[in-house]
Scaffold this motif. Structure first.
Motif, PDB file in Angstrom:
ATOM      1  N   GLY A   1       0.800  -1.218   0.000  1.00 42.03           N
ATOM      2  CA  GLY A   1       0.000   0.000   0.000  1.00 42.03           C
ATOM      3  C   GLY A   1       0.832   1.267   0.000  1.00 42.03           C
ATOM      4  O   GLY A   1       2.064   1.241  -0.067  1.00 42.03           O
ATOM      5  N   ASN A   2       0.130   2.383   0.085  1.00 40.10           N
ATOM      6  CA  ASN A   2       0.779   3.683   0.099  1.00 40.10           C
ATOM      7  C   ASN A   2       1.253   4.026   1.509  1.00 40.10           C
ATOM      8  O   ASN A   2       0.706   3.558   2.493  1.00 40.10           O
ATOM      9  CB  ASN A   2      -0.189   4.767  -0.381  1.00 40.10           C
ATOM     10  N   SER A   3       2.249   4.888   1.585  1.00 40.96           N
ATOM     11  CA  SER A   3       2.712   5.361   2.893  1.00 40.96           C
ATOM     12  C   SER A   3       1.600   6.145   3.582  1.00 40.96           C
ATOM     13  O   SER A   3       0.736   6.744   2.931  1.00 40.96           O
ATOM     14  CB  SER A   3       3.949   6.244   2.731  1.00 40.96           C
ATOM     15  N   THR A   4       1.621   6.122   4.904  1.00 41.61           N
ATOM     16  CA  THR A   4       0.658   6.864   5.714  1.00 41.61           C
ATOM     17  C   THR A   4       1.444   7.804   6.625  1.00 41.61           C
ATOM     18  O   THR A   4       2.672   7.695   6.719  1.00 41.61           O
ATOM     19  CB  THR A   4      -0.203   5.915   6.567  1.00 41.61           C
ATOM     20  N   PRO A   5       0.772   8.713   7.321  1.00 36.49           N
ATOM     21  CA  PRO A   5       1.509   9.558   8.278  1.00 36.49           C
ATOM     22  C   PRO A   5       2.237   8.757   9.353  1.00 36.49           C
ATOM     23  O   PRO A   5       3.175   9.250   9.970  1.00 36.49           O
ATOM     24  CB  PRO A   5       0.396  10.422   8.891  1.00 36.49           C
ATOM     25  N   VAL A   6       1.824   7.515   9.556  1.00 31.55           N
ATOM     26  CA  VAL A   6       2.428   6.673  10.589  1.00 31.55           C
ATOM     27  C   VAL A   6       3.567   5.810  10.043  1.00 31.55           C
ATOM     28  O   VAL A   6       4.541   5.538  10.747  1.00 31.55           O
ATOM     29  CB  VAL A   6       1.348   5.762  11.223  1.00 31.55           C
ATOM     30  N   VAL A   7       3.458   5.379   8.787  1.00 34.45           N
ATOM     31  CA  VAL A   7       4.403   4.407   8.232  1.00 34.45           C
ATOM     32  C   VAL A   7       4.893   4.851   6.864  1.00 34.45           C
ATOM     33  O   VAL A   7       4.085   5.063   5.944  1.00 34.45           O
ATOM     34  CB  VAL A   7       3.758   3.010   8.096  1.00 34.45           C
ATOM     35  N   GLU A   8       6.200   4.994   6.725  1.00 36.56           N
ATOM     36  CA  GLU A   8       6.821   5.183   5.413  1.00 36.56           C
ATOM     37  C   GLU A   8       7.119   3.796   4.861  1.00 36.56           C
ATOM     38  O   GLU A   8       7.929   3.040   5.403  1.00 36.56           O
ATOM     39  CB  GLU A   8       8.121   5.991   5.555  1.00 36.56           C
ATOM     40  N   LYS A   9       6.466   3.437   3.782  1.00 39.61           N
ATOM     41  CA  LYS A   9       6.547   2.064   3.276  1.00 39.61           C
ATOM     42  C   LYS A   9       7.881   1.776   2.590  1.00 39.61           C
ATOM     43  O   LYS A   9       8.498   2.658   1.994  1.00 39.61           O
ATOM     44  CB  LYS A   9       5.405   1.817   2.282  1.00 39.61           C
ATOM     45  N   LEU A  10       8.261   0.500   2.678  1.00 38.92           N
ATOM     46  CA  LEU A  10       9.369   0.022   1.865  1.00 38.92           C
ATOM     47  C   LEU A  10       8.925  -0.027   0.407  1.00 38.92           C
ATOM     48  O   LEU A  10       7.732  -0.055   0.106  1.00 38.92           O
ATOM     49  CB  LEU A  10       9.802  -1.371   2.322  1.00 38.92           C
ATOM     50  N   LYS A  11       9.877  -0.074  -0.498  1.00 37.88           N
ATOM     51  CA  LYS A  11       9.560  -0.111  -1.920  1.00 37.88           C
ATOM     52  C   LYS A  11      10.276  -1.270  -2.595  1.00 37.88           C
ATOM     53  O   LYS A  11      11.444  -1.545  -2.315  1.00 37.88           O
ATOM     54  CB  LYS A  11       9.982   1.203  -2.607  1.00 37.88           C
ATOM     55  N   LEU A  12       9.567  -1.959  -3.467  1.00 37.79           N
ATOM     56  CA  LEU A  12      10.220  -2.925  -4.341  1.00 37.79           C
ATOM     57  C   LEU A  12      11.009  -2.143  -5.393  1.00 37.79           C
ATOM     58  O   LEU A  12      10.503  -1.175  -5.953  1.00 37.79           O
ATOM     59  CB  LEU A  12       9.181  -3.826  -5.008  1.00 37.79           C
ATOM     60  N   GLU A  13      12.223  -2.559  -5.642  1.00 35.72           N
ATOM     61  CA  GLU A  13      13.105  -1.780  -6.515  1.00 35.72           C
ATOM     62  C   GLU A  13      13.253  -2.352  -7.915  1.00 35.72           C
ATOM     63  O   GLU A  13      13.452  -1.609  -8.869  1.00 35.72           O
ATOM     64  CB  GLU A  13      14.490  -1.651  -5.860  1.00 35.72           C
ATOM     65  N   LEU A  14      13.187  -3.667  -8.040  1.00 32.88           N
ATOM     66  CA  LEU A  14      13.377  -4.282  -9.352  1.00 32.88           C
ATOM     67  C   LEU A  14      12.149  -4.105 -10.232  1.00 32.88           C
ATOM     68  O   LEU A  14      11.021  -3.955  -9.730  1.00 32.88           O
ATOM     69  CB  LEU A  14      13.665  -5.773  -9.201  1.00 32.88           C
ATOM     70  N   LYS A  15      12.345  -4.126 -11.533  1.00 30.62           N
ATOM     71  CA  LYS A  15      11.216  -4.201 -12.451  1.00 30.62           C
ATOM     72  C   LYS A  15      10.554  -5.562 -12.272  1.00 30.62           C
ATOM     73  O   LYS A  15      11.232  -6.554 -11.942  1.00 30.62           O
ATOM     74  CB  LYS A  15      11.690  -4.035 -13.890  1.00 30.62           C
ATOM     75  N   PRO A  16       9.223  -5.644 -12.468  1.00 31.65           N
ATOM     76  CA  PRO A  16       8.535  -6.926 -12.237  1.00 31.65           C
ATOM     77  C   PRO A  16       9.181  -8.105 -12.956  1.00 31.65           C
ATOM     78  O   PRO A  16       9.371  -9.166 -12.348  1.00 31.65           O
ATOM     79  CB  PRO A  16       7.116  -6.650 -12.751  1.00 31.65           C
ATOM     80  N   VAL A  17       9.554  -7.939 -14.211  1.00 35.73           N
ATOM     81  CA  VAL A  17      10.127  -9.071 -14.945  1.00 35.73           C
ATOM     82  C   VAL A  17      11.449  -9.516 -14.327  1.00 35.73           C
ATOM     83  O   VAL A  17      11.753 -10.718 -14.277  1.00 35.73           O
ATOM     84  CB  VAL A  17      10.296  -8.721 -16.445  1.00 35.73           C
ATOM     85  N   GLU A  18      12.234  -8.567 -13.815  1.00 34.23           N
ATOM     86  CA  GLU A  18      13.493  -8.924 -13.162  1.00 34.23           C
ATOM     87  C   GLU A  18      13.228  -9.653 -11.850  1.00 34.23           C
ATOM     88  O   GLU A  18      13.933 -10.605 -11.496  1.00 34.23           O
ATOM     89  CB  GLU A  18      14.314  -7.658 -12.907  1.00 34.23           C
ATOM     90  N   ARG A  19      12.212  -9.178 -11.114  1.00 36.59           N
ATOM     91  CA  ARG A  19      11.863  -9.820  -9.851  1.00 36.59           C
ATOM     92  C   ARG A  19      11.403 -11.254 -10.090  1.00 36.59           C
ATOM     93  O   ARG A  19      11.830 -12.189  -9.399  1.00 36.59           O
ATOM     94  CB  ARG A  19      10.762  -9.013  -9.153  1.00 36.59           C
ATOM     95  N   TYR A  20      10.525 -11.427 -11.073  1.00 35.25           N
ATOM     96  CA  TYR A  20       9.995 -12.756 -11.350  1.00 35.25           C
ATOM     97  C   TYR A  20      11.101 -13.695 -11.824  1.00 35.25           C
ATOM     98  O   TYR A  20      11.150 -14.864 -11.418  1.00 35.25           O
ATOM     99  CB  TYR A  20       8.890 -12.684 -12.409  1.00 35.25           C
ATOM    100  N   ASP A  21      11.999 -13.200 -12.674  1.00 36.17           N
ATOM    101  CA  ASP A  21      13.109 -14.032 -13.158  1.00 36.17           C
ATOM    102  C   ASP A  21      14.003 -14.481 -12.010  1.00 36.17           C
ATOM    103  O   ASP A  21      14.492 -15.619 -11.991  1.00 36.17           O
ATOM    104  CB  ASP A  21      13.931 -13.269 -14.204  1.00 36.17           C
ATOM    105  N   ALA A  22      14.209 -13.585 -11.034  1.00 31.81           N
ATOM    106  CA  ALA A  22      15.040 -13.930  -9.877  1.00 31.81           C
ATOM    107  C   ALA A  22      14.374 -15.030  -9.050  1.00 31.81           C
ATOM    108  O   ALA A  22      15.050 -15.925  -8.523  1.00 31.81           O
ATOM    109  CB  ALA A  22      15.296 -12.693  -9.026  1.00 31.81           C
ATOM    110  N   HIS A  23      13.041 -14.983  -8.920  1.00 32.84           N
ATOM    111  CA  HIS A  23      12.316 -16.032  -8.211  1.00 32.84           C
ATOM    112  C   HIS A  23      12.517 -17.378  -8.893  1.00 32.84           C
ATOM    113  O   HIS A  23      12.845 -18.382  -8.245  1.00 32.84           O
ATOM    114  CB  HIS A  23      10.813 -15.721  -8.178  1.00 32.84           C
ATOM    115  N   ILE A  24      12.305 -17.386 -10.181  1.00 31.02           N
ATOM    116  CA  ILE A  24      12.392 -18.643 -10.939  1.00 31.02           C
ATOM    117  C   ILE A  24      13.809 -19.211 -10.868  1.00 31.02           C
ATOM    118  O   ILE A  24      14.003 -20.424 -10.691  1.00 31.02           O
ATOM    119  CB  ILE A  24      11.953 -18.427 -12.395  1.00 31.02           C
ATOM    120  N   ALA A  25      14.803 -18.344 -10.979  1.00 34.77           N
ATOM    121  CA  ALA A  25      16.192 -18.792 -10.907  1.00 34.77           C
ATOM    122  C   ALA A  25      16.478 -19.440  -9.551  1.00 34.77           C
ATOM    123  O   ALA A  25      17.145 -20.483  -9.474  1.00 34.77           O
ATOM    124  CB  ALA A  25      17.136 -17.622 -11.162  1.00 34.77           C
TER     125      ALA A  25
END
Length: 453
Positions: A175-199
């Protein structure tokens, strides 16, 4: 001996209740919405409620100003999740009539649109709460791939959902950040993330089970999700695939779209041909959330070849933490919606969640109280997800200090971050009850502990 005609009074009396789709036109903002619009996934997504102004537009003057002020206070001071509620979910709130009192009391509202007065004044957060209470991020072996159990992984494909639940265990990422929580962010592009999972999975044949989640897989474009699932199915050592989607309940319209149904059938056919168990796990917390559209979505998945549709709910005070609510929900799931009751998790120890959480002893009592009513295969287990341990049936506790609300648990495997720890299997791991459920002596002890800290 009973006399003829005498009935036995049971703690719970089953009565079949057929599912209904509440009339959405009772809300001023949806008075002119047609059935065709309502059953459109696109309309549902476009008309999700994302802020207080939009909620006002839906509710009109049926709910008083005190509620909106309460909600505003919560969003500024307590909320770990941004607001995002599909019309489908709002329509299951205050089903008997929309008033301020009914909206406040509604069990679905309590966890989807929490307000400040819901929270506990003294112990809104437990001193041991944390934003990643299960340490899933610590156990990433690739971005979004958590390897906690020896034979199973959790694949977080994205960090968004069609709806955001107040009690979300992944509130540090989703989800989006709130006044209480600054969210972490996924950094890789989806295709790179998925390829890393499969590998990683190709390189670790001891992993046989993949929970495909996020976020919610309903927010992954279908062609991308299908490609990912087909890549999993091409790995011989993968034998179980579970799709985690609350949207089966919160946005069932998504799962009955023709392109999604056709794609799911292709994946199910391939899974069946290769002997892989394909299931959908959804997340329903109250019987009121089940409607004919939800049942249609579940039935459609089963008809196209998904092996099982199962429910993993969360046990929450004010929502379902009593035997009648749990049994009503389980009978509605099993008997009316073709969804197997599977687990009820104790709410995790994230910040500002104490008003939802229950004590271990309360969960044990609830497990006792629901036994014997449902078919054995449809009787859910209540589990505690213990940090660094994982899911444990609530009666598996090794030691329990009821006065201080500290339970101790053991485990029989190492997580991916404990490979070099020779003591991992001999340790005891602590879990903590909500402090307000403790006797006064226990609460006094915690007040001293917090002061000392």
């Amino acid at each position: 001996m009973r006399t003829e005609g005498e009935t036995v009074t049971q703690p719970y009396e089953y009565r079949r209740t057929e599912l209904i789709e509440p009339d959405w036109t009772r809300f001023p903002g949806w008075r002119n919405v047609t059935a065709a619009q309502w059953e459109s996934a696109q309309w549902q997504r476009v008309n999700c409620v994302k802020n207080i102004k939009q909620l006002r537009n839906v509710l009109g003057d049926l709910v008083g100003e005190e509620f909106y002020a309460d909600l505003e206070k919560d969003q500024q001071e307590f909320s770990t999740m941004s607001m995002l509620v599909p019309p489908q979910m709002i329509n299951t709130m205050a089903r008997e009539g929309v008033t301020t009192e009914a909206f406040y009391a509604d069990p679905v509202r309590r966890y989807m649109i929490p307000v400040a007065s819901d929270r506990l004044n003294d112990w809104a957060s437990h001193p041991h709460s944390s934003r990643d209470s299960l340490h899933e991020h610590d156990m990433w072996v690739a971005e979004g791939l958590t390897h906690r159990y020896p034979t199973k992984v959790l694949a977080e494909l994205l960090s968004t959902c069609p709806q955001y639940c107040g009690h979300c265990t992944r509130m540090d990422l989703v989800g989006n950040s709130t006044p209480v929580v600054e969210k972490l962010k996924l950094e890789l592009k989806p295709v790179e993330r998925y390829d890393a999972h499969i590998a990683y999975l190709k390189a670790h044949p001891g992993v046989r089970d993949v929970v495909v989640s996020g976020g919610d897989v309903a927010n992954v474009p279908w062609k991308n999700l299908e490609s990912y699932l087909m890549s999993l199915l091409a790995i011989d050592t993968i034998r179980d695939i579970r799709l985690a989607t609350k949207a089966l309940m919160g946005l069932p319209q998504h799962w009955i779209q023709p392109d999604v149904v056709e794609g799911l059938e292709r994946v199910a056919r391939t899974a069946r041909r290769r002997g892989v168990n394909l299931a959908i796990h959804t997340h329903v917390n109250h019987a009121n959330s089940l409607t004919p559209l939800v049942a249609k979505a579940a039935k459609t998945a089963l008809e196209v070849g998904v092996r099982d549709v199962r429910n993993q709910g969360v046990l929450m005070r004010g929502v379902n933490a009593d035997s009648h609510s749990l049994l009503d929900l389980c009978f509605a799931l099993q008997g009316e919606a073709n969804i197997l009751p599977y687990y009820f998790y104790m709410c995790d120890m994230i910040p500002n969640s104490e008003h939802w959480r229950v004590a271990v002893w309360q969960a044990q009592q609830l497990q006792h109280d629901i036994m014997g009513y449902l078919p054995g295969y449809a009787t859910p287990r209540i589990v505690c997800d213990v940090p660094f341990v994982g899911k444990r049936w609530v009666h598996m506790v090794t030691e329990y200090d009821r006065e201080h609300g500290i339970s101790y648990w053991t485990k029989n495997y190492k997580t991916s971050i404990e490979e070099s720890d020779p003591e991992a299997l001999s340790k005891r791991y602590a879990y903590y009850d909500p402090i307000d459920t403790l006797p006064e002596s226990g609460q006094k002890w915690w007040r001293k502990e917090e002061t000392a800290a």
